[in-house]
Design a protein around this motif. Structure first.
Motif, short mmCIF file in Angstrom:
data_model
loop_
_atom_site.label_atom_id
_atom_site.label_comp_id
_atom_site.label_asym_id
_atom_site.label_seq_id
_atom_site.Cartn_x
_atom_site.Cartn_y
_atom_site.Cartn_z
N GLY A 100 0.82 -1.22 0.00
CA GLY A 100 0.00 0.00 0.00
C GLY A 100 0.85 1.26 0.00
N ALA A 101 2.00 1.20 0.66
CA ALA A 101 2.90 2.35 0.74
C ALA A 101 3.94 2.34 -0.38
CB ALA A 101 3.61 2.36 2.09
N LYS A 102 3.86 1.33 -1.25
CA LYS A 102 4.82 1.16 -2.35
C LYS A 102 6.25 1.02 -1.84
CE LYS A 102 1.99 3.38 -5.93
NZ LYS A 102 0.80 2.78 -5.49
N VAL A 103 6.39 0.23 -0.76
CA VAL A 103 7.69 -0.07 -0.17
C VAL A 103 7.86 -1.58 -0.21
CG1 VAL A 103 9.12 0.07 1.90
CG2 VAL A 103 7.57 1.95 1.35
N ASP A 104 8.95 -2.05 -0.79
CA ASP A 104 9.19 -3.49 -0.91
C ASP A 104 9.74 -4.04 0.40
OD1 ASP A 104 9.71 -6.07 -1.66
OD2 ASP A 104 11.29 -5.57 -3.10
N VAL A 105 8.91 -4.81 1.08
CA VAL A 105 9.33 -5.46 2.32
C VAL A 105 9.26 -6.99 2.16
CG1 VAL A 105 8.75 -3.55 3.86
CG2 VAL A 105 7.00 -5.23 3.29
N SER A 106 9.30 -7.45 0.92
CA SER A 106 9.15 -8.88 0.64
C SER A 106 10.26 -9.73 1.27
CB SER A 106 9.06 -9.13 -0.86
OG SER A 106 10.22 -8.66 -1.52
N ASP A 107 11.41 -9.13 1.55
CA ASP A 107 12.50 -9.88 2.17
C ASP A 107 12.55 -9.71 3.69
OD1 ASP A 107 13.40 -11.00 -0.18
OD2 ASP A 107 14.79 -9.36 -0.61
N ALA A 108 11.49 -9.15 4.27
CA ALA A 108 11.44 -8.98 5.73
C ALA A 108 11.29 -10.35 6.40
CB ALA A 108 10.27 -8.08 6.12
N ALA A 109 11.78 -10.44 7.62
CA ALA A 109 11.62 -11.65 8.43
C ALA A 109 11.00 -11.24 9.76
CB ALA A 109 12.95 -12.33 8.64
N VAL A 110 10.04 -12.01 10.22
CA VAL A 110 9.39 -11.74 11.50
C VAL A 110 9.63 -12.92 12.42
CG1 VAL A 110 7.22 -11.25 12.70
CG2 VAL A 110 7.60 -10.35 10.37
N THR A 111 10.17 -12.65 13.59
CA THR A 111 10.37 -13.67 14.61
C THR A 111 9.47 -13.32 15.79
OG1 THR A 111 12.68 -13.98 13.95
CG2 THR A 111 12.06 -14.74 16.16
#
Length: 137
Positions: A67-78
């Motif tokens: 929605g913000a046009k920011v690529d976070v596809s490589d983010a990791a959540v622990t």
């Protein structure tokens, strides 16, 4: 709320039994963690909750990122799910550690994580019920 999807699972014998989803894709031996006096030979509800929360939060982050046009596809959540005594019973606490790609600046990343916390169904379910700390790394 009208449910779009409903997951169904059955657990037998509590923390020393088995958990099975209605479609058979989840079929796990359960065991009390060593820290709570068990043998630790199976998974436990806190691990399952941590896995579900981490995955769900990651999806929520992806949604707000798009929605913000920011690529976070490589983010990791622990997700770290702690259990301890609370009054007469037990309570949970959660720390969500979000590792963002280097291409996302700190301020933008923090805003996206806070927005994801408003969107995520797990965050909405826990809000006001248990402590949830957000850590952006």
């Amino acid at each position: 709320m009208d449910a779009i999807y409903t997951a169904v699972a059955t657990a037998t014998h509590g923390r020393e039994g088995r958990a099975v989803s209605s479609d058979g894709k989840v079929d796990l031996a359960l065991a009390m963690p060593v820290e709570l006096g068990g043998n630790g030979a199976g998974t436990n509800p806190e691990q399952l909750f941590a896995a579900g929360y981490a995955a769900c939060f990651g999806s929520a982050l992806g949604l707000v990122g798009r929605g913000a046009k920011v690529d976070v596809s490589d983010a990791a959540v622990t997700a770290e799910v702690g259990i301890g005594k609370q009054g007469e019973g037990f309570g949970l606490k959660v720390t969500l550690r979000v590792e963002l790609p280097d291409t996302v600046d700190a301020e933008t990343g923090r805003k996206l994580v806070e927005q994801a916390h408003q969107v995520c169904p797990y965050s909405n379910a826990t809000r006001g019920n248990i402590e949830v700390d957000l850590v952006v790394e």
